[in-house]
Structure formats: structure tokens, C-alpha cells
Enzyme design. Structure first.
Site, short mmCIF file in Angstrom:
data_model
loop_
_atom_site.label_atom_id
_atom_site.label_comp_id
_atom_site.label_asym_id
_atom_site.label_seq_id
_atom_site.Cartn_x
_atom_site.Cartn_y
_atom_site.Cartn_z
N ASP A 198 -32.14 51.42 44.60
CA ASP A 198 -31.85 52.77 44.12
C ASP A 198 -32.38 53.73 45.18
OD1 ASP A 198 -31.34 55.05 42.68
OD2 ASP A 198 -32.74 54.61 41.05
N TYR A 205 -31.31 87.36 55.85
CA TYR A 205 -30.19 86.42 55.95
C TYR A 205 -29.54 86.18 54.59
CZ TYR A 205 -30.02 84.61 60.73
OH TYR A 205 -29.81 84.47 62.08
N ASP A 239 -37.02 78.82 53.33
CA ASP A 239 -36.40 79.73 52.38
C ASP A 239 -36.29 79.17 50.97
OD1 ASP A 239 -36.17 81.50 54.43
OD2 ASP A 239 -34.03 81.25 54.76
#
Length: 659
Positions: free
Chosen positions: A596, A396, A312
Site C-alpha cells: 500500500d 502570487y 505556501d
């Protein structure tokens, strides 16, 4: 609200991470159209801020001008030619223009546009073979005009017809009228594969065995439910002195918390530079946080459903499809809305009104103790800051809610609602691939996975992740009563070590620590990731769903930060053959100890549909929590003032709580 403060010289921004303004969106689009001679067939999936390098942002001071740049992805709707561009708004020039091949393996396409969603119905209904399939199922020309055609991302199955094409699959639903809920009436056994460049169906499934269309209406609009409950009294949220937060442009401050608000077409809400003020120190926790990906694989092997596996975020865009929130409905209390400047499919600027909601809410008891020996009674109520948005992707609806608590806790909660996918079932038959939700109507079993990308910066840039579990200690001289259990610790040193699954049996959790900072009891400063142990992806290894959505096969991944590794499923998951994203990133097996780092957390829900999920599904909640674990020297909420809510009343005598 859109920030209105004075801007940095030469830009519309107060800060390098501020989203592009409406004027900047327009300028970037104009530069691209002019310099690249773009014609009427150019379509934009996004025009948004190209975020400056992290080192530049961390070194930035007010008054310093950093290059202000826009990132855009665009394609030609007649040829399919796709380009990724960077526009420098200061020099008014295109400084990067890279063609992306949608024809070379492993393919991949830009996200589906809103224009394409709407044109699919016309393409499908113009096809003579599709109309014959509808008439075989008892529909006449008038019925066909009312049919709801749903475009659905086509996925990838290595079929010759897919290669080099820009596609969607389309399924259909009968409707009694335009307001009728089509998902109550699925038309089974007909699937159209639509080429969005050629504007035609290139493959049509029309199964010979016809399953009758369920005809009972199951509507949810107000007119369809005239009788509502009469015993619901108002529950008002009143903040007579206003909220405790402040908003300066795109920066939010609340009690000890501060962060910057961002937005992208794919992710929607982005939070930058989340930090907590601990005494005189401003302590960073997360540099950038967002949900970069979603995948919803279905477990029905029949023609209408086996291919359904929507990404999505990457195939549509959580931000692109965000809702305009309504005061007093989506958010309660004293609200600060953020309007977001965006580009439409044609690169034209517009304002997405009320896209982000910011408010605070009561959350029960935070801490309490009654010492009966000396009559010391202290209680503090918990309050949390909420920043959220809602998006609708087809059937949805998803709400993304970030919560910040006074004790230093951060939580992400996703609220799943909307309408389930449905399947027509022949009379008297069971539905083996899901749950029956109504007569002759089933809901396919499926999973929902979300992936949160957390670019950590806990007390600085050198962070380490450790994994911990609870293990019972065997009987012995060091456990003579059998009551001892241990907490194990394992450092995740390299990326391949750090693709991990949650385990509820052992209470597995992870700590993100800064080994370069020492806390009050001699250990590294840390936060704890608490994950829910829902199953990872259950589709078989080798299945296209699994290869395309590899990020959902593990709950936790840790990578060394790299600026081009932005999305859990890769840059272009739409029609991608698979193997991109997190599995590809971690194959480099870089060291992640005291580095990092980015922590990626895949979480979600199993959905076995039930009658109570129809016609609209009640909210299901999923998410995760980050809790301080040796980050503070004591409970950071000890300094909260006592408070009594004068509006609270005892219903027995109608008296106020304060007497």
C-alpha cells in the site's frame, strides 16, 4: 453547491469522507471551547474532517455509521501554547488533546492566520525605529500611513532571536494611494522581524546605503486601463442539453469516471476514491490525491530577499486562502460550484462560496483515422472534466486544475499568475540576482515547487513502482543498422531506492503497477507517471532552504502508506529547522514492493523574471500526467459516439458545418 441529501443517522454526512458541514464545524468548535475552557485568545488554524481509517472507508456500506470526528489545530495568541485536537461529534467530547512544543528544537509553528496577516502592518507602523528608517528614505508621516507592509513567513536561520518565538518577517512598499500597486515601489534595505505573540518588532534591518524607491506607478485595475481592445468578439460556451456529469452530494460521476470531493485548509481541493468503470468493473486508481506542499525559494542574497522561501501550503494554507470563483470569468460553460464549510481564525463556521469549480470542456481531437483505400473516415473529439480551485497567497495566485480524459488519462495542471516579488535597483545599476522588469525595478530569480501526494490504489492495494529509461543499443550483431534502442526497467524495492529525479535526456518515467492483476497481454495492470524534467531545488546542500524543503530535492518519492505521514514537508513547516517530511519518512527504508504505497511527485518551474511578467504575470503552466499503460485491453474511448457541432460555421460562407 452544498449537498442537501438526507444524512446518515446522527451526522450531516452521506459518506464518511464528506467534509464537515457548517453545523459540524460549529459543534466541534463549541465542544473544544467548552471542554478545554478556551478563552478569547484561542485561535484556530483549521477545523476539518478527521478522515476515517482507509480500511473503514473501504468496508463502509450505506446506512453504516462510522465515527464522525473533527481535527483541529489551535494556539493561544497571548502565550503561543499550541494544541492538536480530535473531537468526536457523536459523543460530543474531545478524545485527543496533544500539546505541541513550539519551543523545543526543531521548533515549528502552526500556520500564519489571516488575523495575523492584517495586524502586522499596525505593529510595524507603531515602531519608532521602523518609522525613522522610512523617513531616512524620504517618506513623511502621510506617506508612512499609505505604506503597504507585507508579512512573509520568517523561515529559520538558527538565530537566537528566533528561538521559541512565533514570527513573521515584514517588508514594505510605498504607495501613492490605497489602490496603487505597491510591488512597483519596493522599499529596499528595511526588514522587520515581528513577534506575533509579543506584538512587536524584535529585530530590524535598516541598511545604511539607501536605494531610492521607484516611484513610477504600474497599476492593473480596470480604471487604470481605460482603453481596451475593441476586436475581441464573444466566445460563448453553450451546452444546450446541460453537462454530461452528475453530482450527488460530494460525489462526481462523469462518463466512466467517479470520485469524491474533499477539502482541507492546507491542501484545498482533495480528491478521494478516483475510479474508472471498465465494462462491468469499477476499477480503483487513486485512493486520495492532493497537493500537500509548496515551496518558493529565492536566489537573491540581499537583506530583503535571502530569507524568502515560502511554504505556501504549510505556512499559510492553500484552502484557507482560496478564492470565491466568478461565473463566466474563472470558469466557462455549464458550471457546478461547491461551497465549502470552513472555520475562521476564531473557530466560527462560515461558508466559502464557489470555492471549487466543476465543468467540462472540449480538448480537440481524441482519435482519428482516414483510410483512403475504402473511404472509411472516423474522428472523435476529446472532452475533459475539469475540477479546480484558485488561491491567492500574498502576491502570487495559483490555480490547481485536475483533468480527467475519456481515454483514462489523469492530469494535474497548476497555473501560476499574480504579481512577482520585486527589488529596487539604484539608477544605472544592473540587477545580478534576477531580471529587470522596469526602470529601477528587478524581479528576483526563484523556483516554484509543488508536491502532489498520490495514495495509489491501482486495481487494489498492492502496488509497485518501476523506473524506465530509453537507452540506445550499441552497434553489434543484435543492432546491425544502429537503429535499435531499449527501454530499461528497474523495480524500486525500498524507500531509499525511490527518491528519484527526472531526466529528459533518457526520457525517464515511472510506472505504478499492480503485480497481482494481469492485463490483456500478460503483464501487470499499470499507469505511467510522466514528469517534466525541470531542475530540482538548486540551493546548496546544507542551506536552510534545502534542509527545510527537502522534498524539492527529488522529483519522485515512494513511501509505504502510513496515516501520520501526510505532508511532504511535515506537519508544521512554519519556522521549522528542517529535516522533516519526505527525507525523514524514507529514512525508515521500508519495503515498497507490492505494498500500500504513496507516490509523491515534486514538480515546478524556474522563474527568471522578465518585463512581460509585470505588472501582472501571464499564466505559467506546470504539472504532470498519469496515463494508462497496460491498464485497459484497448483504447477505452473507442465507444464514443461520433458528433458534429451544429453551431460551428465556415467563416467564408457563414454556413453551418452540417450543411
Amino acid at each position: 453547491m452544498i449537498p442537501t441529501k438526507p444524512s446518515v443517522v446522527g451526522t450531516d454526512a452521506d459518506h464518511p469522507l464528506d467534509p464537515l458541514s457548517e453545523a459540524e464545524v460549529a459543534l466541534a468548535s463549541e465542544i473544544l471551547k467548552k471542554e478545554k475552557r478556551l478563552g478569547p485568545h484561542a485561535r484556530f488554524t483549521h477545523v476539518q474532517l478527521e478522515e476515517p481509517a482507509k480500511s473503514d472507508v473501504l468496508g463502509w456500506k450505506p446506512g453504516v455509521v462510522l465515527p464522525r470526528r473533527a481535527a483541529a489545530t489551535l494556539f493561544d495568541c497571548k502565550t503561543g501554547a499550541t494544541h492538536v485536537a480530535t473531537v468526536d461529534l457523536e459523543s460530543k467530547s474531545v478524545i485527543a488533546w496533544q500539546e505541541y512544543s513550539t519551543k523545543a528544537h526543531p521548533y515549528g509553528q502552526p500556520p500564519i492566520t489571516i488575523e495575523e496577516v492584517f495586524k502586522v502592518g499596525d505593529i510595524v507602523k507603531a515602531d519608532a525605529d521602523w518609522r525613522r528608517a522610512m523617513k531616512r528614505r524620504g517618506l513623511d508621516d502621510k506617506d508612512i500611513e499609505l505604506v503597504q507592509v507585507d508579512p512573509f513567513s520568517a523561515g529559520y536561520f538558527d538565530r537566537e532571536v528566533e528561538k521559541g518565538r512565533r514570527l513573521v518577517s515584514a517588508v514594505s512598499y510605498w504607495r501613492r494611494d490605497l489602490k496603487d500597486n505597491g510591488y512597483a515601489h519596493p522599499i529596499e534595505g528595511v526588514v522587520a522581524l515581528v513577534d506575533l505573540i509579543e506584538n512587536r518588532i524584535v529585530h530590524l534591518v535598516d541598511e545604511p546605503d539607501i536605494i531610492p524607491i521607484p516611484k513610477k506607478s504600474r497599476n492593473y485595475d480596470r480604471a487604470s486601463i481605460p482603453q481596451t481592445r475593441k476586436d475581441v468578439k464573444p466566445l460563448d460556451i453553450v451546452q444546450k442539453d446541460g453537462p454530461s456529469f452528475t453530482v450527488e452530494g460530494w460525489k462526481v460521476s462523469w462518463q466512466n469516471w467517479s470520485f469524491r470531493v474533499g477539502w482541507t485548509a492546507r491542501e484545498g481541493l482533495v480528491l478521494h476514491q478516483i475510479s474508472f468503470r471498465d465494462g462491468a468493473r469499477e476499477r480503483p486508481i487513486i485512493y486520495r490525491a492532493s497537493v500537500t506542499d509548496m515551496i518558493v525559494p529565492y536566489a537573491d542574497p540581499t537583506a530583503n530577499h535571502f530569507w524568502k522561501c515560502a511554504f505556501d501550503a504549510g505556512e499559510y494554507g492553500l484552502g484557507k486562502l482560496a478564492n470565491a470563483l466568478e461565473l463566466g470569468c474563472d470558469c466557462l460553460g455549464h458550471i457546478n460550484y461547491f461551497d465549502v464549510p470552513v472555520a475562521d481564525d476564531y473557530g466560527e463556521p462560515s461558508i466559502m462560496k464557489n470555492a471549487i469549480c466543476l465543468h467540462e470542456e472540449d480538448y480537440g481531437i481524441l482519435w482519428k483515422h482516414y483510410e483512403f483505400r475504402n473511404e472509411t473516415f472516423e474522428v472523435r473529439r476529446s472532452r475533459r472534466l475539469v475540477i479546480s480551485f484558485f488561491t491567492t497567497v500574498g502576491n502570487y495566485d495559483y490555480g490547481f486544475f485536475w483533468y480527467f480524459y475519456q481515454d483514462g488519462t489523469i492530469q494535474l495542471e497548476v497555473k501560476l499568475t499574480g504579481i512577482i516579488q520585486t527589488a529596487a535597483i539604484a539608477a544605472g545599476k544592473d540587477y545580478p540576482w534576477g531580471g529587470m522588469v522596469a526602470e529601477s525595478l528587478g524581479g528576483p530569480t526563484h523556483q516554484h515547487f509543488f508536491n502532489a501526494r498520490l495514495h495509489m490504489m491501482l486495481d487494489g492495494e498492492g502496488n509497485t513502482v518501476t523506473e524506465h529509461e530509453f537507452r540506445p543499443r550499441p552497434w553489434g550483431t543484435d543492432n546491425p543498422y544502429g537503429n535499435v534502442f531499449d527501454v530499461t526497467a528497474r523495480t524500486l524495492s525500498r524507500e531509499r531506492d525511490a527518491a528519484r529525479e527526472a531526466d529528459g535526456r533518457t526520457g525517464r518515467y515511472w510506472k505504478i503497477s499492480n503485480p497481482n492483476r494481469t492485463n490483456s497481454v500478460g503483464g501487470p495492470t499499470s499507469y505511467k507517471l510522466i514528469a517534466h524534467s525541470a531542475p530540482a531545488m538548486l540551493a546548496q546542500e546544507g542551506c536552510y532552504m534545502t534542509s527545510r524543503g527537502g522534498f524539492a530535492t527529488k522529483h519522485v518519492w515512494v513511501t509505504r502508506y502510513a496515516p501520520d505521514e501526510r505532508y511532504a514537508s511535515g506537519e508544521f513547516p512554519n519556522q521549522h529547522a528542517g529535516g522533516d517530511g519526505l527525507p525523514k519518512y524514507v529514512a525508515q527504508n521500508r519495503t515498497i514492493e507490492n505494498q500500500d504505497i504513496v507516490v509523491w511527485h515534486s514538480f515546478g518551474a524556474m522563474h527568471v523574471c522578465r518585463p512581460e511578467d509585470f505588472p501582472v504575470m501571464p499564466v505559467e503552466y506546470v504539472g504532470f500526467t498519469l496515463k494508462p499503460n497496460g491498464f485497459f485491453a484497448e483504447n477505452p474511448a473507442m465507444d464514443l459516439p461520433p458528433d458534429r457541432n451544429a453551431a460551428s460555421r465556415d467563416n467564408r460562407d457563414k454556413g453551418s458545418c452540417c450543411g
